[in-house]
Design a protein around this motif. Structure first.
Motif, PDB file in Angstrom:
ATOM      1  N   ARG A 195      -8.016 -11.747  -4.422  1.00 52.72           N
ATOM      2  CA  ARG A 195      -8.997 -12.528  -3.667  1.00 52.72           C
ATOM      3  C   ARG A 195      -8.313 -13.462  -2.674  1.00 52.72           C
ATOM      4  O   ARG A 195      -8.844 -13.741  -1.599  1.00 52.72           O
ATOM      5  N   GLU A 196      -7.145 -13.970  -3.063  1.00 52.63           N
ATOM      6  CA  GLU A 196      -6.411 -14.907  -2.214  1.00 52.63           C
ATOM      7  C   GLU A 196      -5.451 -14.192  -1.271  1.00 52.63           C
ATOM      8  O   GLU A 196      -4.632 -14.824  -0.618  1.00 52.63           O
ATOM      9  N   SER A 197      -5.571 -12.852  -1.198  1.00 52.35           N
ATOM     10  CA  SER A 197      -4.706 -12.015  -0.348  1.00 52.35           C
ATOM     11  C   SER A 197      -3.228 -12.214  -0.668  1.00 52.35           C
ATOM     12  O   SER A 197      -2.375 -12.247   0.224  1.00 52.35           O
ATOM     13  N   LYS A 198      -2.942 -12.333  -1.945  1.00 56.93           N
ATOM     14  CA  LYS A 198      -1.556 -12.377  -2.413  1.00 56.93           C
ATOM     15  C   LYS A 198      -1.220 -11.000  -2.974  1.00 56.93           C
ATOM     16  O   LYS A 198      -1.789 -10.577  -3.976  1.00 56.93           O
ATOM     17  N   TRP A 199      -0.281 -10.316  -2.319  1.00 53.71           N
ATOM     18  CA  TRP A 199      -0.032  -8.916  -2.649  1.00 53.71           C
ATOM     19  C   TRP A 199       1.349  -8.690  -3.252  1.00 53.71           C
ATOM     20  O   TRP A 199       1.852  -7.564  -3.254  1.00 53.71           O
ATOM     21  N   ASP A 200       1.987  -9.741  -3.791  1.00 54.39           N
ATOM     22  CA  ASP A 200       3.297  -9.586  -4.398  1.00 54.39           C
ATOM     23  C   ASP A 200       3.260  -8.634  -5.591  1.00 54.39           C
ATOM     24  O   ASP A 200       4.264  -7.996  -5.913  1.00 54.39           O
ATOM     25  N   ARG A 201       2.104  -8.551  -6.241  1.00 55.31           N
ATOM     26  CA  ARG A 201       1.971  -7.688  -7.425  1.00 55.31           C
ATOM     27  C   ARG A 201       1.072  -6.487  -7.117  1.00 55.31           C
ATOM     28  O   ARG A 201       0.342  -5.995  -7.973  1.00 55.31           O
ATOM     29  N   LEU A 202       1.176  -6.014  -5.896  1.00 59.52           N
ATOM     30  CA  LEU A 202       0.352  -4.884  -5.472  1.00 59.52           C
ATOM     31  C   LEU A 202       0.586  -3.663  -6.349  1.00 59.52           C
ATOM     32  O   LEU A 202      -0.362  -2.939  -6.693  1.00 59.52           O
ATOM     33  N   ASP A 203       1.828  -3.411  -6.732  1.00 59.39           N
ATOM     34  CA  ASP A 203       2.116  -2.235  -7.559  1.00 59.39           C
ATOM     35  C   ASP A 203       1.334  -2.276  -8.867  1.00 59.39           C
ATOM     36  O   ASP A 203       0.862  -1.238  -9.351  1.00 59.39           O
ATOM     37  N   ALA A 239     -13.259  -0.857  -9.370  1.00 60.40           N
ATOM     38  CA  ALA A 239     -13.936  -0.929  -8.069  1.00 60.40           C
ATOM     39  C   ALA A 239     -13.641  -2.257  -7.377  1.00 60.40           C
ATOM     40  O   ALA A 239     -13.507  -2.306  -6.145  1.00 60.40           O
ATOM     41  N   SER A 240     -13.528  -3.324  -8.148  1.00 62.12           N
ATOM     42  CA  SER A 240     -13.228  -4.631  -7.568  1.00 62.12           C
ATOM     43  C   SER A 240     -11.865  -4.622  -6.873  1.00 62.12           C
ATOM     44  O   SER A 240     -11.721  -5.127  -5.752  1.00 62.12           O
ATOM     45  N   PHE A 241     -10.859  -4.057  -7.537  1.00 64.16           N
ATOM     46  CA  PHE A 241      -9.535  -3.978  -6.917  1.00 64.16           C
ATOM     47  C   PHE A 241      -9.585  -3.142  -5.643  1.00 64.16           C
ATOM     48  O   PHE A 241      -8.968  -3.496  -4.627  1.00 64.16           O
ATOM     49  N   LEU A 242     -10.309  -2.039  -5.682  1.00 65.94           N
ATOM     50  CA  LEU A 242     -10.385  -1.188  -4.489  1.00 65.94           C
ATOM     51  C   LEU A 242     -11.047  -1.932  -3.332  1.00 65.94           C
ATOM     52  O   LEU A 242     -10.577  -1.860  -2.189  1.00 65.94           O
ATOM     53  N   ARG A 243     -12.118  -2.653  -3.600  1.00 70.44           N
ATOM     54  CA  ARG A 243     -12.775  -3.401  -2.536  1.00 70.44           C
ATOM     55  C   ARG A 243     -11.872  -4.500  -1.997  1.00 70.44           C
ATOM     56  O   ARG A 243     -11.835  -4.762  -0.790  1.00 70.44           O
ATOM     57  N   LEU A 244     -11.137  -5.155  -2.882  1.00 75.95           N
ATOM     58  CA  LEU A 244     -10.242  -6.220  -2.451  1.00 75.95           C
ATOM     59  C   LEU A 244      -9.075  -5.670  -1.634  1.00 75.95           C
ATOM     60  O   LEU A 244      -8.541  -6.359  -0.759  1.00 75.95           O
ATOM     61  N   LEU A 245      -8.681  -4.430  -1.886  1.00 75.80           N
ATOM     62  CA  LEU A 245      -7.581  -3.821  -1.128  1.00 75.80           C
ATOM     63  C   LEU A 245      -7.925  -3.611   0.339  1.00 75.80           C
ATOM     64  O   LEU A 245      -7.035  -3.332   1.144  1.00 75.80           O
ATOM     65  N   THR A 246      -9.192  -3.747   0.689  1.00 74.56           N
ATOM     66  CA  THR A 246      -9.573  -3.656   2.103  1.00 74.56           C
ATOM     67  C   THR A 246      -8.777  -4.657   2.928  1.00 74.56           C
ATOM     68  O   THR A 246      -8.427  -4.385   4.089  1.00 74.56           O
ATOM     69  N   ASN A 247      -8.462  -5.813   2.348  1.00 76.55           N
ATOM     70  CA  ASN A 247      -7.743  -6.861   3.066  1.00 76.55           C
ATOM     71  C   ASN A 247      -6.234  -6.761   2.927  1.00 76.55           C
ATOM     72  O   ASN A 247      -5.513  -7.616   3.446  1.00 76.55           O
ATOM     73  N   CYS A 248      -5.746  -5.756   2.200  1.00 74.58           N
ATOM     74  CA  CYS A 248      -4.303  -5.602   1.985  1.00 74.58           C
ATOM     75  C   CYS A 248      -3.691  -4.772   3.115  1.00 74.58           C
ATOM     76  O   CYS A 248      -4.089  -3.624   3.341  1.00 74.58           O
ATOM     77  N   PRO A 249      -2.697  -5.317   3.827  1.00 73.48           N
ATOM     78  CA  PRO A 249      -2.112  -4.574   4.956  1.00 73.48           C
ATOM     79  C   PRO A 249      -1.043  -3.570   4.547  1.00 73.48           C
ATOM     80  O   PRO A 249      -0.583  -2.803   5.395  1.00 73.48           O
ATOM     81  N   GLU A 303       0.656  -0.366   3.445  1.00 77.43           N
ATOM     82  CA  GLU A 303       0.208   1.023   3.516  1.00 77.43           C
ATOM     83  C   GLU A 303       0.506   1.824   2.250  1.00 77.43           C
ATOM     84  O   GLU A 303       0.035   2.960   2.120  1.00 77.43           O
ATOM     85  N   LYS A 304       1.257   1.254   1.324  1.00 83.26           N
ATOM     86  CA  LYS A 304       1.519   1.985   0.086  1.00 83.26           C
ATOM     87  C   LYS A 304       0.246   2.169  -0.748  1.00 83.26           C
ATOM     88  O   LYS A 304       0.217   2.956  -1.684  1.00 83.26           O
ATOM     89  N   LYS A 305      -0.810   1.456  -0.373  1.00 87.70           N
ATOM     90  CA  LYS A 305      -2.064   1.554  -1.126  1.00 87.70           C
ATOM     91  C   LYS A 305      -2.772   2.882  -0.909  1.00 87.70           C
ATOM     92  O   LYS A 305      -3.584   3.293  -1.743  1.00 87.70           O
ATOM     93  N   TRP A 306      -2.510   3.551   0.212  1.00 88.44           N
ATOM     94  CA  TRP A 306      -3.393   4.640   0.628  1.00 88.44           C
ATOM     95  C   TRP A 306      -3.469   5.788  -0.371  1.00 88.44           C
ATOM     96  O   TRP A 306      -4.555   6.294  -0.663  1.00 88.44           O
ATOM     97  N   ASP A 307      -2.332   6.226  -0.904  1.00 91.47           N
ATOM     98  CA  ASP A 307      -2.365   7.379  -1.823  1.00 91.47           C
ATOM     99  C   ASP A 307      -3.211   7.082  -3.056  1.00 91.47           C
ATOM    100  O   ASP A 307      -3.958   7.945  -3.534  1.00 91.47           O
ATOM    101  N   THR A 308      -3.094   5.866  -3.571  1.00 89.97           N
ATOM    102  CA  THR A 308      -3.872   5.485  -4.752  1.00 89.97           C
ATOM    103  C   THR A 308      -5.362   5.445  -4.435  1.00 89.97           C
ATOM    104  O   THR A 308      -6.193   5.895  -5.230  1.00 89.97           O
TER     105      THR A 308
END
Length: 792
Positions: free
Chosen positions: A441-449, A466-476, A478-483
């Motif tokens: 929610r705070e756009s902190k992506w250090d623990r994205l993995d 679903a909450s994590f997926l919606r929040l990933l909209t704000n994550c820049p 690109e490693k998120k895409w495959d998941t």
């Protein structure tokens, strides 16, 4: 070397646009009265059920405020209450109720109360105002405390992790308009008869309250065939929806149309159809929930219910514990609802609860389904069925059942007791993912993995995933895409698949296109319309004729979903996003302006339209809309940023600096604002330019141009060693960002460090992914360096 000029205002669409479907509180079901005969037609054959239904809270979900109401409830007059600088009072006049509005001693208005809503815990009242609206008045009655209270103030949420406090909406706000917000869960067979052009209603309904046909469908044909069959005879085809044959999911879906915080994607729902074919559902990206999923606002049960482990481990559904009229089946023996499955707990109840057998602490619901009061008035039971989690109270401020009973004790006290239990570590899983929700929610992506692993493993419930997926909209990153793609392809939950499809918006790679086209034929409408929204970002020439037909079909469904609630501003806002993604600027502007007209307090239509107005060359209108947004929310990050960039493009640097500073104050990690501030101040204050450039580089390490700019200003300010250090780290993090390689090589060359230049380019040639053209260019530079060396 030079740095890039100001980031153009048209270049920040991703920052100011969200494609998430806005959540409204109730369902949208446009019904005609054709085929509906009314609840009284049921009495002759179903008198027992009618008598159970009529006095129930479903039957009395909405009642006329008349002499009968006044006599039955005998509510006291209110006395004056100051709200929004005016005095309001409820009085009785001729066996009816009236709200008096005064300013000082001057009488301003008298509002006749025509209808009441609720009554189990709270009575709210409706009065007619302009444009055919029935408005929820600002005074409501607490049935438990037997007192009047300020209704808009009761909706204020006590955010625990945000700096700015929530504020009460004006009582005439559109969100409190019955025709807009809460109509179809208090009356039956409603037609809003809304006129978008004039923003007016001529709302009608068949029957006040939730009648039999709300759950069983139109009954006129049922009555006819039963009468023709004669007494004692049962027709083969009853011509009605028989809910006893419903699956658990059908039961949950039918109840969720009212008992959920969601948004409609169709105009009509018929009992027995699936929820996700007609509605979206709010998840934990919504600030109305604590990070651990407990309710922070009024969320109508369904989101918590979908987090309930009993749903996946049994056939439990809403009607297991509640009757169709809303009563508790186990009121007299609450534990009976649980021990049918948890038989082991019946024999070891005291050991399990650590409370005396006849005490409140030995009732399952008090620990696992605790009732929650919102601002002292609204009561809602937590249907996630989770055990008490006092450590979540300590960590997130969310409520826990222990301290709702033991009000004289602290969460720390409760947590010590919980951890002494044999399974005292049961909180850990929830605390783990809830902390990740909070960080996302705070756009902190250090623990994205770790977030991506939760999505991939799919071990937590569908709401969390679903909450994590919606929040990933704000994550820049690109490693998120495959998941995200994999979740859309394989997850069994339509809520998750739809969330993944929405998150893919903006990614126009071939891989995403293929995945979206496959998902465009999903069995559930929510997935298909989410896919269509993301496909709108692809140009038409990317699709084959066959693919074009698939896209067109999904797009038609999506466009229909956007007019399911034509009186909801967010429908037009989302329509604007669709047209903007399609490159249809004028259509998008029309939709944004409609959204802003319907709800002037909404910021995003104003902000997005300003971006488009600037893009099409209408700078004055862009400025006007941004200033309107700042009037609604002074210091708003997005509005301040866009206005600052607009001023910068017009050469109004002093005003640009002021607005960009406002954006940076709103968000100290606002990289775009910091970057542009560094450009503005670079000539007069190099130290400040370095400071701002550093903010941008640290806030967005995945964006190499910010670190490049920092190195540029460091070098300009005589900090050569710092510039070299910045560039080396930049190259290590982004080896394919060849501008940084050229910059560092240029520094070495000017210092006559040709060996370092040669080594730098040799290492660059070994980097995987460099294009043949770039390789040839680097090789030519290396040849030039080598040929320039003195021959031995």
């Amino acid at each position: 070397m030079t740095v890039n000029n100001f980031i153009r205002i048209a270049g920040i669409f991703i920052f100011v646009i969200t494609t998430t479907i806005s959540c409204v509180q109730q369902k949208s079901q446009q019904e005609t009265t054709e085929g509906f005969s009314g609840s009284e037609s049921c009495i002759q054959c179903h008198e027992k059920f009618y008598k159970l239904w009529a006095p129930s809270f479903h039957g009395k979900a909405m009642q006329p405020v008349n002499a009968g109401f006044v006599k039955e409830y005998s509510l006291p007059e209110s006395g004056f209450m100051e709200i929004e600088g005016k005095n309001y009072e409820i009085v009785y006049q001729d066996s009816s109720m009236v709200m008096i509005e005064k300013e000082g001693n001057e009488l301003l208005n008298k509002y006749p109360l025509q209808w009441s809503l609720g009554g189990k815990n709270v009575f709210t009242f409706l009065a007619p105002i302009e444009k055919g609206k029935l408005q929820t008045i600002p005074l409501a009655y607490d049935m438990n405390r037997q007192t009047w209270f300020n209704y808009p103030e009761s909706a204020v949420r006590h955010f625990t992790d945000q700096e700015e406090a929530d504020e009460a909406l004006p009582w005439k706000d559109r969100m409190y308009t019955f025709n807009t917000g809460c109509y179809n869960c208090h009356v039956s067979q409603l037609s809003s008869n809304y006129d978008l052009t004039t923003d007016t209603y001529q709302t009608t309904w068949k029957e006040a309250g939730i009648n039999c046909e709300t759950c069983h469908g139109p009954s006129a044909e049922h009555v006819r065939v039963c009468m023709e069959a004669g007494e004692g005879n049962v027709p083969d085809d009853l011509k009605i929806i028989v809910t006893s044959t419903f699956t658990p999911e059908q039961h949950n879906s039918s109840c969720a149309t009212c008992h959920a915080k969601g948004s409609p994607i169709t105009e009509k729902y018929m009992p027995g159809e699936l929820y996700y074919d007609h509605f979206n559902l709010a998840t934990l990206d919504d600030p109305d929930f604590y990070p651990d999923g407990r309710d922070l606002g009024e969320n109508y049960t369904m989101t918590g219910w979908k987090m309930n482990p009993c749903l996946t481990e049994s056939d439990i559904h809403c009607v297991t514990c509640h009757t169709s009229s809303g009563r508790n089946r186990f009121k007299d023996n609450p534990n009976q609802a649980c021990i049918s499955c948890h038989t082991d707990k019946e024999e070891t109840l005291t050991e399990h609860t650590r409370h005396l057998p006849d005490s409140p602490g030995s009732l399952c619901v008090n620990c696992h389904v605790p009732s929650r009061e919102f601002v002292g008035h609204f009561i809602r039971s937590d249907h996630s069925f989770r055990p008490p989690m006092p450590e979540a109270t300590i960590q997130f401020g969310s409520p826990n059942a222990c301290n709702q009973c033991h009000t004289d004790k602290t969460p720390e006290w409760a947590n010590q007791i919980v951890k002494m239990r044999p399974n005292g570590n049961y909180q850990e899983e929830t605390l783990y993912w809830a902390q990740l929700i909070k960080e996302a929610r705070e756009s902190k992506w250090d623990r994205l993995d770790e977030m991506l692993e939760i999505i991939r493993e799919n071990k937590i419930n569908e709401v969390v995933v679903a909450s994590f997926l919606r929040l990933l909209t704000n994550c820049p990153n690109e490693k998120k895409w495959d998941t995200v793609i994999q979740a859309m392809k394989t997850n069994e939950s339509p809520l998750v698949r739809a969330a993944a499809a929405t998150t893919l918006s903006g990614n126009t790679s071939e891989k995403v296109k293929i995945a979206l086209l496959t998902a465009a034929t999903d069995d559930l409408r929510l997935v298909r319309v989410s896919v269509a929204n993301s496909l709108s970002g692809f140009p038409d020439n990317r699709f084959s004729p066959e693919e074009t037909q698939t896209v067109a079909k999904a797009t038609e469904e999506y466009m229909n979903s956007l007019v399911a609630r034509p009186d909801d501003w967010s429908s037009h806002y989302n329509k604007g996003i669709f047209h903007q993604n399609r490159g249809e600027a004028q259509k998008a502007l029309g939709s944004y302006e409609t959204a802003a007209r319907l709800y002037p307090e909404a910021l995003m239509p104003l902000i997005n339209s300003s971006v488009l107005y600037s893009y099409v060359g209408n700078q004055p209108k862009a400025e006007e809309n941004l200033k309107k947004a700042l009037e609604v929310d002074p210091g708003n990050e997005a509005a301040s940023l866009n206005l600052g960039l607009l001023f910068a493009e017009q050469g109004r640097m002093e005003e640009a600096e002021q607005m960009l500073l406002s954006a940076l104050n709103a968000n100290p990690k606002q990289a775009v604002a910091a970057y542009n501030l560094s450009v503005i101040v670079s000539q007069r204050n190099p130290d400040k330019a370095i400071q701002y450039a550093r903010i941008a580089a640290e806030a967005r390490p995945e964006e190499p141009k910010y670190a490049y700019t920092l190195a540029f200003y460091q070098l300009e300010n005589g900090q050569k060693s710092e510039a070299e250090k910045t560039l080396k780290k930049l190259i290590a993090d982004h080896p394919l960002y060849l501008n940084a390689v050229s910059f560092l090589a240029d520094i070495y060359t000017k210092d006559n460090k040709l060996k370092q230049v040669e080594t730098l380019y040799e290492q660059t040639l070994k980097t995987e992914g460099i294009s043949p053209q770039d390789k040839n260019a680097i090789q030519q530079i290396l040849n030039t360096i080598r040929n320039s060396k003195p021959k031995e």
